[in-house]
Every structure is written in structure tokens, then in C-alpha cells.
Write an enzyme that holds these catalytic residues in place. Structure first.
Site, PDB file in Angstrom:
ATOM      1  N   GLY A  62       3.333  23.315  27.365  1.00  0.00           N
ATOM      2  CA  GLY A  62       4.522  22.691  28.407  1.00  0.00           C
ATOM      3  C   GLY A  62       4.140  23.605  29.147  1.00  0.00           C
ATOM      4  O   GLY A  62       3.939  22.784  30.584  1.00  0.00           O
ATOM      5  N   SER A  63       3.371  24.914  29.289  1.00  0.00           N
ATOM      6  CA  SER A  63       3.255  26.034  30.976  1.00  0.00           C
ATOM      7  C   SER A  63       1.961  24.791  31.273  1.00  0.00           C
ATOM      8  O   SER A  63       2.058  24.758  32.635  1.00  0.00           O
ATOM      9  CB  SER A  63       2.699  27.043  30.310  1.00  0.00           C
ATOM     10  OG  SER A  63       4.204  27.668  29.830  1.00  0.00           O
ATOM     11  N   THR A 102      15.457  24.600  28.922  1.00  0.00           N
ATOM     12  CA  THR A 102      15.236  25.103  27.868  1.00  0.00           C
ATOM     13  C   THR A 102      16.726  26.812  27.546  1.00  0.00           C
ATOM     14  O   THR A 102      16.197  27.361  26.330  1.00  0.00           O
ATOM     15  CB  THR A 102      14.006  26.008  27.863  1.00  0.00           C
ATOM     16  OG1 THR A 102      14.526  27.148  28.843  1.00  0.00           O
ATOM     17  CG2 THR A 102      12.932  25.483  27.738  1.00  0.00           C
ATOM     18  N   ASP A 128       6.506  17.494  25.438  1.00  0.00           N
ATOM     19  CA  ASP A 128       6.027  18.741  24.755  1.00  0.00           C
ATOM     20  C   ASP A 128       5.817  18.388  22.704  1.00  0.00           C
ATOM     21  O   ASP A 128       7.010  17.962  22.295  1.00  0.00           O
ATOM     22  CB  ASP A 128       6.543  20.366  24.807  1.00  0.00           C
ATOM     23  CG  ASP A 128       5.651  21.346  25.601  1.00  0.00           C
ATOM     24  OD1 ASP A 128       5.277  20.687  26.228  1.00  0.00           O
ATOM     25  OD2 ASP A 128       6.457  22.205  25.413  1.00  0.00           O
ATOM     26  N   PRO A 129       4.841  17.548  22.727  1.00  0.00           N
ATOM     27  CA  PRO A 129       5.758  17.120  21.064  1.00  0.00           C
ATOM     28  C   PRO A 129       5.758  18.245  20.391  1.00  0.00           C
ATOM     29  O   PRO A 129       6.067  18.042  19.256  1.00  0.00           O
ATOM     30  CB  PRO A 129       3.936  16.687  20.524  1.00  0.00           C
ATOM     31  CG  PRO A 129       2.899  16.358  21.902  1.00  0.00           C
ATOM     32  CD  PRO A 129       4.354  16.890  22.946  1.00  0.00           C
ATOM     33  N   HIS A 130       5.232  19.689  20.447  1.00  0.00           N
ATOM     34  CA  HIS A 130       5.576  20.784  19.655  1.00  0.00           C
ATOM     35  C   HIS A 130       6.807  21.165  19.598  1.00  0.00           C
ATOM     36  O   HIS A 130       6.901  22.035  19.099  1.00  0.00           O
ATOM     37  CB  HIS A 130       5.038  21.594  19.669  1.00  0.00           C
ATOM     38  CG  HIS A 130       4.570  22.285  20.849  1.00  0.00           C
ATOM     39  ND1 HIS A 130       3.030  23.014  21.862  1.00  0.00           N
ATOM     40  CD2 HIS A 130       5.301  23.038  21.526  1.00  0.00           C
ATOM     41  CE1 HIS A 130       3.417  23.505  22.943  1.00  0.00           C
ATOM     42  NE2 HIS A 130       4.924  23.033  22.968  1.00  0.00           N
ATOM     43  N   TYR A 187     -23.480  18.436  32.000  1.00  0.00           N
ATOM     44  CA  TYR A 187     -23.537  18.804  30.872  1.00  0.00           C
ATOM     45  C   TYR A 187     -22.869  17.382  29.437  1.00  0.00           C
ATOM     46  O   TYR A 187     -22.943  17.855  28.363  1.00  0.00           O
ATOM     47  CB  TYR A 187     -23.729  20.000  30.217  1.00  0.00           C
ATOM     48  CG  TYR A 187     -23.194  21.111  29.813  1.00  0.00           C
ATOM     49  CD1 TYR A 187     -22.174  20.638  29.487  1.00  0.00           C
ATOM     50  CD2 TYR A 187     -22.718  21.460  31.481  1.00  0.00           C
ATOM     51  CE1 TYR A 187     -20.930  22.153  28.911  1.00  0.00           C
ATOM     52  CE2 TYR A 187     -21.692  21.724  31.494  1.00  0.00           C
ATOM     53  CZ  TYR A 187     -20.966  21.958  30.362  1.00  0.00           C
ATOM     54  OH  TYR A 187     -19.646  23.476  30.120  1.00  0.00           O
ATOM     55  N   SER A 219     -12.147  22.955  26.437  1.00  0.00           N
ATOM     56  CA  SER A 219     -13.042  22.301  25.023  1.00  0.00           C
ATOM     57  C   SER A 219     -11.628  22.470  24.275  1.00  0.00           C
ATOM     58  O   SER A 219     -10.603  23.265  24.292  1.00  0.00           O
ATOM     59  CB  SER A 219     -13.401  23.349  23.946  1.00  0.00           C
ATOM     60  OG  SER A 219     -15.183  23.622  24.671  1.00  0.00           O
TER      61      SER A 219
END
Length: 629
Positions: free
Chosen positions: A169-170, A310, A400-402, A431, A451
Site C-alpha cells: 500500500g505504501s 488502519t 491491498d490484496p494482502h 532493452y 522487476s
């Protein structure tokens, strides 16, 4: 004939098993590994399929590891060493992990047992190690992430929307601010490099254009003109301070300070808007602040609304913020709206039918009854309902899915209202990408990260397919969580203890909008806020990882502190309800509360709820006896 008969029986059995609503007890491993055999069977099946995939890839290729290699002393010693290290990993994790999976022993942070299908998909995808930064690294999981992004947009009824998975979320909040900064800086950049296109507009007008107006302006630009404009936008470092203030509620997540720092907007540009006694943003204070700033010709870069704070579990009045924005737009004042629904976003599925339509409030009770969402009387305030409904009007949303997606870490997410907003912030790495390739092929060009684990996309995609993002799927799971929270608060409200001749009372905070419950232990007759804070700090110390072996703990929780610096005087009514004076609050200026996100999926079952609340009360009494002199 026999074969056809058996097929008919199978078909009848399948039809008999067709469900209207999910049974959430079937999609978790279970607190006592009740579904462990299913998990092991599916995991072994998937691992076997992966191993077969390796074995069958060009079978005529020479094996890199020969049978002789596996008999050498070094090979055997290395294999044994690997086993020893993994034994240590197992030991350390068993001894040093919080039992999130418990049906009713853990009541703390936003953690719970994760969905079995998400775990299996993550485990399986991890074997291929896909990298969703580019399609050639993740042909399957990049497509899954694209479909998850569409799931997010559909959840918020953003028909032109686009989304993706972020690390957390951050990062998603940072990306939301990045969008706001870049898009709102475009008009000033146009004034610099293509002045004839905005020659009739003042700087104030340029700084108060809507996202839609800015996107419409850029549609007429050639590729070369767009590149010029982007080069002169906030990415150049110019004009950032001129974009204005970033308004957040006092209940903001701490990630917003980091985001303002990283984006170059700066913490000095942040304005904290007071919250009401119910810990929702004060809309009157928001309007007053915006008008005061506009009167000084200071623009508003953006406003953040929180859906699922939260610390308190509250839902800001997003609908009233949207209405305010529409009124101010007529006066030439406009701001970007980001909804931080990292915690609460998935709860929107409660209000969606199977067609993805937001159900009218007047028929909500009947809708919940039809789908057996709640087993007891649960009320959803109309203000909460309207807040969730209005999320579709935001420019961007964090989800957030987590958290309430019950997916393993790390899985944050963001949705933007218009997919063309990506063109303002996009970058291209030669590239990895080509400009001619369309998303999801070039996801890395549009996001903060490079990544990223394709296994996460597989986990979220699988969760969304097993549990649809409507009342029949996630609505069942989140409904169970909300019901348990409301029942637990009611349980606390009637709880008292007699410890060493003293009466210890329990004071829950306000009625939660979502599934967060806060409470305070207080000795009857005590009017010393410092002493009350000390008691609750000690209770936390003895009910958390700070007390040693958490695996043996009978009750584990979290805590938070409301300070005057962060919350203003919004806690005063709660302090007075405990029998303390305003003066005592002014003197101490903080209150410590125990805090629990009630995410366990099992506590809407009466037997389980009654079993664990009795055990919890006993554990609380034991800890109070250890603390109180």
C-alpha cells in the site's frame, strides 16, 4: 449404456453441488489444518506437474546432473548441508512466528490465515520464477496481472479504469501521488513549451483543471509535442511547489509523509484535516481549509480520503468530498482525489451483486439476507455505504490484496480512473520494451517498480477466480469479518473483571465502520489518564511478541496511541465516557488503546465465537492479575 448412466449421475452430482454463495470454510487450510489433506494433495499434484514439465521439455537433451554426479562425496555433503539449513529455517519459523491462523487467539494487526488457493498458486508460480516487468519473462502471469487490474477497476465500477499489483500500500500511495503530481503539472508545462495552446488561460485556471480536462488537452498533441511537454512537467523538477497543497485526514497512514518526500512535493505541502469524534474526516473543516487556501491563491494538488483507517477502521465520507469537489469546480477550484482503500477496498464487494452492480441501500438488508451474509444483526450505516459507493468517482485508489484480499505478502494494488492517465507518467526502457507494444507487455513502463514477482499475480488472480469480487465470494468472507468485529465489540462492552478486590472495566471505542476494534482497560474510579495508559501498555506487553513465546499465548493483540498532536481533541468524548475530564486529556494529551483487526474468517459461527471469547476473557483476567498490585 453404463458409461452414459455414470455420466448422468456425475452431471446430477455437479448440479447438486453448484453454489450460489461461497462456503469460506472450504478455502482455508484451517486453524487445525482441517483442510490440510486437500492442500497437500493439490500442492503435490501441482509440483508433480511442474516436474513433468521439466522432464518433458525436449526429452532428447542431455541431463545436466548425471546419476554419477549424485553419488559424489561433495554432492552428498552439500545435499545434507542444505537439509540441515532448511531444518533450522523450519525450527526458527515455528518458534518465531505469530499464529495468524488461529480461529480466535490472535486479535491484532491486519493479519489472518491466507486463502489456500492463493497459497497454492503462489507456490506453483514460484517454480517458474516469472518476472512481470516484461512479457517475455512472464507470459502467463503478466496476463493474469492485467486481468487482476481489470478486476480492481470493476470492483470500483471504473469502466475506463486500469490497475495493477504493487509491492504494498505504501508503494501504491506513492504511485497515486506520482500520478497527481505529474498530471497536475502538465498545464504549466504546456504553457512553457506550447504557449499558444493555453494562451487564453491564467495560471490559476491551469492549476485547477480536472484530470479529464488535462487528458483531453493532451489528446491533440503529436508524439513529439507530448514528449516535450512531459520533459517540462514535474519530472524535470520544475513547478512542483507551485502545484499546491496535499490534504490528508489526521487518520492518514504514515506512508504519505514518505510519498511527499520521495515525490519532491515536500512535507511542508501536507495539510492534516481534523477528524470528527467518529474519526472520519471533518468535511466542514476540509471545505474551510480549501477556501482559505484558495483565497490566498494557493492551489490544492489533491485530497486523500481513507476507506478503512488502519487504527480505527473508519470510512471517510468519500461521497461528501466528491460533492464538495463538484461545488468548488463551479467556482474554479479543483483537486485530484485519491482514496486510500488499502485496508477497506475489498469490502466494496459486499455491496455488489453477481452482475457487478452496486445494490441500492433500501434493498441492502434483503440482499444480505438472500445471500446469508450475516448470521446475526449487523448494521451498515448509510454514511459508510455512501462512502464505499462514491469510490468510483476518485481519480485513483489504493487497494491491498494482502490485507482484506487474504493473499500472501507482498501484494498491494492501485487503480486509476482513466487508463490514459498512464501516458502522462510512462517511461520506456529500450532493452525491455518497445513503444509499439501495449500493456500488459510493457507494465514496467507505467509503474514505480521494475522487476516484480509474477507469483504474486498468480496468487491474486486465483483468489479472485475462486472468490468472485461480489457478495457471493469476497462479500461472504468480509461479511464474516465485520460481523465478528461488531460482536467482539459488544462482548467487550459487557466485560468487567474483579482482580485483587479491584473492578477493572473495559471501554470499547466507537462503533467500528469496518472490522477494527479498539478498547481500554480501566480500574473503576480511576481518573488518572497516565495510570490508565500504563495499565494498557502493560497489557500489551503481556499480550504480544514482547512477552516471549507467543506460540503458547492464549490471547495476542496489538495496540495504538492517540495523541493530541495527531488527533487533535477528537478523543475527548471517549475520554469523558470513561469518567475523565477534558482537563485530564489536555494534561496527558494521549491515550493508549488495545487494537484488533478482526480478520479471522471463523467467528460468525456461534460455537466458535462463544468458545474463544470465554477463553479470551480468562486469559485477560490472568494477565490483569499479573499486572495489578
Amino acid at each position: 449404456d453404463k458409461h452414459m448412466y455414470l455420466q448422468d449421475i456425475d452431471q446430477q452430482n455437479m448440479e447438486g453441488r453448484k453454489m450460489k454463495d461461497m462456503d469460506i470454510k472450504a478455502v482455508f487450510i484451517g486453524d487445525k489444518a482441517e483442510n490440510g489433506p486437500v492442500y497437500k494433495m493439490l500442492l503435490n499434484k501441482m509440483v508433480d506437474e511442474h516436474l513433468g514439465w521439466r522432464e518433458n521439455y525436449i526429452p532428447s537433451d542431455m541431463p545436466a546432473i548425471s546419476e554419477g554426479d549424485k553419488l559424489t562425496p561433495d554432492y552428498l555433503a552439500t545435499r545434507d548441508h542444505m537439509i540441515e539449513v532448511l531444518d533450522e529455517v523450519s525450527q526458527r519459523l515455528r518458534a518465531g512466528s505469530i499464529p495468524w491462523h488461529s480461529a480466535g487467539r490472535y486479535w491484532g494487526q491486519m493479519n489472518a490465515e491466507t486463502l489456500m488457493p492463493a497459497l497454492l498458486a503462489y507456490n506453483y508460480a514460484m517454480l517458474w520464477n516469472p518476472n512481470n516487468v516484461a512479457l517475455e519473462s512472464s507470459m502467463a502471469t503478466s496476463q493474469m496481472e492485467a486481468e487482476v487490474g481489470q478486476d480492481f477497476a470493476s470492483l470500483f465500477n471504473m469502466t475506463d479504469g486500469w490497475g495493477h499489483i504493487a509491492a504494498d500500500g505504501s508503494i501504491a500511495n506513492l504511485e497515486g501521488l506520482w500520478y497527481a503530481r505529474c498530471i497536475k503539472s502538465i498545464p504549466l508545462a504546456v504553457k512553457e513549451v506550447l504557449p499558444e495552446k493555453v494562451k487564453k488561460m491564467s495560471e490559476w485556471e491551469l492549476l485547477n483543471l480536472s484530470v479529464e480536462e488535462i487528458l483531453e488537452m493532451t489528446e491533440s498533441f503529436t508524439d513529439e509535442e507530448m514528449d516535450e511537454v512531459k520533459a517540462a512537467s514535474s519530472r524535470s523538477g520544475k513547478n512542483i511547489q507551485r502545484l499546491g497543497k496535499w490534504l490528508v485526514p489526521q487518520t492518514k497512514h504514515y506512508s504519505w509523509m514518505k510519498a511527499l518526500d520521495i515525490c519532491g512535493v515536500g512535507l511542508d505541502q501536507m495539510v492534516a484535516i481534523p477528524v470528527q469524534e467518529d474519526y472520519r474526516m471533518d468535511i466542514n473543516a476540509l471545505e474551510k481549509t480549501i477556501r482559505e487556501l484558495a483565497g490566498q491563491k494557493i492551489p490544492i494538488l489533491g485530497v486523500v480520503a481513507v476507506v478503512g483507517t488502519t487504527e480505527e477502521g473508519q470510512v471517510d465520507s468519500v461521497d461528501k468530498i466528491v460533492q464538495l469537489r463538484e461545488r468548488l469546480k463551479d467556482e474554479g477550484i479543483y483537486f485530484y482525489l485519491h482514496v486510500d482503500a488499502a485496508y477497506g477496498g475489498y469490502a466494496r464487494s459486499l455491496f455488489l451483486n453477481e452482475a457487478g452492480e452496486f445494490v441500492p441501500y433500501a434493498s441492502l438488508a434483503e440482499f444480505f439476507e438472500e445471500h446469508h451474509v450475516f448470521h446475526h444483526c449487523v448494521t451498515i450505516d448509510k454514511e459508510v455505504y455512501e462512502g464505499f459507493r462514491a469510490i468510483s468517482e476518485a481519480d485513483s485508489v489504493t487497494i491491498d490484496p494482502h490485507k482484506m484480499g487474504y493473499v500472501p505478502y507482498a501484494a498491494g494494488g492501485i487503480v486509476i480512473k482513466h487508463k490514459n492517465m498512464r501516458n502522462i507518467i510512462s517511461y520506456f526502457a529500450p532493452y525491455v520494451f518497445e513503444k509499439s507494444v501495449k500493456a500488459p507487455d510493457m507494465l514496467g513502463a507505467y509503474i514505480l517498480e521494475g522487476s516484480k514477482a509474477g507469483a504474486t499475480a498468480a496468487a491474486v488472480w486465483t483468489a479472485h477466480r475462486v472468490l468472485p469480487l461480489n457478495v457471493t465470494g469476497y462479500g461472504q468472507l468480509i461479511g464474516a469479518s465485520i460481523e465478528a468485529a461488531q460482536r467482539f465489540r459488544e462482548f467487550l462492552d459487557h466485560l468487567t473483571f474483579t482482580v485483587k478486590g479491584k473492578t477493572i472495566e473495559v471501554y470499547p471505542l466507537n462503533h467500528p465502520d469496518f472490522n477494527m476494534v479498539n478498547w481500554v482497560f480501566k480500574e473503576q474510579g480511576c481518573t488518572d489518564l497516565n495510570a490508565i495508559n500504563e495499565l494498557n501498555e502493560k497489557m500489551f506487553d503481556r499480550s504480544s511478541y514482547m512477552d516471549g513465546d507467543v506460540y503458547g499465548e492464549r490471547f495476542i493483540t496489538s495496540h495504538t496511541t492517540f495523541t493530541q498532536e495527531d488527533y487533535g481533541d477528537s478523543p475527548i468524548r471517549f475520554v469523558e465516557r470513561m469518567g475523565l475530564t477534558k482537563e485530564e486529556w489536555k494534561k496527558e494529551q494521549k491515550i493508549t488503546l488495545l487494537r484488533a483487526a478482526i480478520m479471522t474468517p471463523y467467528l460468525n459461527d456461534d460455537r466458535i465465537f462463544n468458545f474463544y471469547t470465554k477463553k479470551i476473557a480468562k486469559a485477560m483476567e490472568k494477565k490483569l492479575n499479573e499486572i495489578i498490585q
